[in-house]
Design an enzyme around this catalytic site. Structure first.
Site, PDB file in Angstrom:
ATOM      1  N   ASN A 153       0.792  -1.105  -0.054  1.00  0.00           N
ATOM      2  CA  ASN A 153      -0.026   0.204  -0.192  1.00  0.00           C
ATOM      3  C   ASN A 153       0.940   1.317  -0.018  1.00  0.00           C
ATOM      4  OD1 ASN A 153      -2.033  -1.663   0.186  1.00  0.00           O
ATOM      5  ND2 ASN A 153      -2.497  -1.204   2.177  1.00  0.00           N
ATOM      6  N   THR A 198     -14.073  33.437 -37.553  1.00  0.00           N
ATOM      7  CA  THR A 198     -14.559  32.975 -36.328  1.00  0.00           C
ATOM      8  C   THR A 198     -15.804  32.414 -36.681  1.00  0.00           C
ATOM      9  OG1 THR A 198     -15.925  35.142 -36.370  1.00  0.00           O
ATOM     10  CG2 THR A 198     -13.691  35.071 -35.074  1.00  0.00           C
ATOM     11  N   SER A 329      -4.355   7.267 -50.027  1.00  0.00           N
ATOM     12  CA  SER A 329      -5.597   6.544 -50.447  1.00  0.00           C
ATOM     13  C   SER A 329      -5.150   5.380 -51.393  1.00  0.00           C
ATOM     14  CB  SER A 329      -6.570   7.307 -51.647  1.00  0.00           C
ATOM     15  OG  SER A 329      -7.509   6.481 -51.846  1.00  0.00           O
TER      16      SER A 329
END
Length: 472
Positions: A153, A198, A329
């Site tokens: 512990n 933004t 890809s």
């Protein structure tokens, strides 16, 4: 090693150990004992094992060595036992015994299996140095000698803190490297004008360098905050034994122990100010994990910006180009994906999940200890390793090779309404509003219309942009 015992039938030699639960067969070439063998049956978990977490192994060895030195100074260990045990600890610190630490990190015994794996290996390694055979524990016993003055512990959370402390060094260094790369690009792109956005809508003019300044600052701050929290890991509950009272250790053991720890570890290790707090609570781990989550979230935000800004190259924003590091890809020729930024985003997702687990562990401790600490250790170490690895690639494989598409950035800026507000003092609100409305209706660039109407020329546009993006 001299093997003893019976053949298992596959060419390997087994030895036997007896404990309170009966007789256990153990491979003759392994230094662990009955507790470890039972743990392997009880927790057949396909996870990292103790021996693979080398910093945790090192920390456990340093703790065992410091405890042995303290017990030697108190006369609890005699010279011969101590010499063998200290030599075994040095072997463990050097990584020579790693293959014998086989308990998975996610063992479910509250740490006892891990602690006993270490105790048994060190006991048997010591016995070999004394000319004895593994399992003949009269000379060096896993509990009576190796674990003297300790319990699971206080040993396990202390070792986890020291291991996490050292692993955090590499994380902080990798974050600092990312920040340095971003700062270098901030300087390189200081004169690249772009459209600030933004909510993904046209905003105001700025430079690409200014955006990178913000990126560098948040990662630099993340590294600093992580470093601060790292230092708090040097306060450990060692010496509290099972629940904080120190029962089971000799008088003066704790004081002697913390005289040895700094010398053995090379770290400024200190005892917990309150022993019971140190045994009950894992909150310093949770705080470190929170800093790691914050750092990876910041990197993920930056990575997603890179994905957006590099989108295209023909049908997207295409204001920056990322280094092509692999084909994108298996079916679309020539396609190159932003794989490094994608891996950074994925890292943040993993660390967030790890942090959620760590938070649950911290709240689920009961009474005097937290016996779920191994789940915490597994997830925290995973976060620390992953951040070092992924952040280590973010700079050299992505950030350092980013190129600005100056023409495309200026085209997007001049095609927007970003400069409309800045023209109000010169042209008046009504005239600017009329131009904006005409631009929307005709789907033509706002500044193109302003030039056609003779309201502004090309040189004035550049001067206007420069004045707007200038920061005092």
């Amino acid at each position: 090693m001299v093997f003893s015992g019976n053949s298992r039938g596959d060419g390997s030699v087994m030895r036997q150990e007896s404990d309170s639960l009966g007789v256990v067969d153990i491979p003759g070439d392994m230094l662990y004992g009955s507790n470890t063998a039972r743990a392997l049956k009880n927790f057949p978990i396909a996870d990292r094992v103790l021996g693979a977490e080398t910093q945790l192994v090192r920390a456990l060895a340093e703790i065992k060595k410091s405890c042995a030195l303290a017990n030697l100074s108190l006369g609890v260990l005699d010279d011969n036992r101590a010499a063998a045990l200290l030599s075994a600890c040095d072997d463990m610190i050097a990584g020579k015994l790693n293959s014998h630490f086989v308990v998975p990190l996610l063992e479910g015994s509250g740490g006892t299996s891990t602690n006993m794996n270490v105790n048994e290996v060190l006991a048997n390694a010591s016995l070999l140095k004394l000319g004895q055979q593994p399992g003949q524990y009269q000379m060096v016993h896993p509990n009576d000698h190796v674990n003297c003055g300790q319990s699971t512990n206080d040993v396990i959370p202390s070792a986890m803190k020291l291991a996490a402390y050292r692993l955090t060094d590499a994380v902080v260094a990798s974050l600092q490297s990312v920040s340095k790369s971003l700062q270098g690009k901030a300087a390189e792109f200081s004169a690249v004008y772009r459209l600030g956005r933004t909510c993904l809508q046209d905003g105001q003019p700025m430079t690409l360098g200014q955006a990178f300044e913000g990126y560098a600052a948040v990662i630099r701050r993340a590294a600093e905050r992580t470093r601060v929290q790292q230092q708090r890991l040097l306060t450990i509950p060692l010496g509290g034994t099972a629940i904080g009272t120190g029962l089971g250790a000799s008088p003066g053991f704790r004081e002697r122990l913390f005289e040895q720890m700094p010398e053995v570890t090379g770290l400024a290790v200190q005892p917990s100010a309150n022993r019971f707090d140190g045994m009950q609570n894992l909150d310093e781990f949770q705080r470190l994990s929170a800093e790691l989550e914050t750092a990876t979230a910041a990197m993920a935000k930056i990575a997603k910006d890179f994905i957006l800004l590099s989108s295209g190259p023909a049908g997207g924003l295409a204001e920056i180009s990322l280094p092509a590091v692999q084909a994108g890809s298996s079916i679309m020729p020539g396609k190159v994906n932003p794989v490094i930024p994608m891996s950074v985003v994925q890292l943040a997702q993993i660390v967030h999940g790890n942090h959620a687990c760590i938070a649950m562990v911290c709240q689920d401790g009961m009474l005097e200890i937290n016996h779920y600490e191994h789940a915490l250790g597994s997830r925290l170490f995973d976060s620390l390793h992953r951040i070092e690895e992924i952040a280590g690639t973010f700079g050299p494989l992505c950030i350092d090779g980013i190129e600005a598409n100056v023409e495309r950035s200026m085209e997007n800026l001049q095609s927007s309404f970003a400069l409309a507000t800045t023209l109000v003092p010169k042209l008046g609100y009504a005239a600017v509003s009329k131009l904006v409305k005409e631009s929307i209706q005709t789907r033509r660039a706002f500044l193109d219309l302003a030039r056609e109407h003779g309201l502004i020329d090309a040189d004035e546009i550049i001067e206007l942009i420069e004045s707007v993006v200038r920061v005092d």
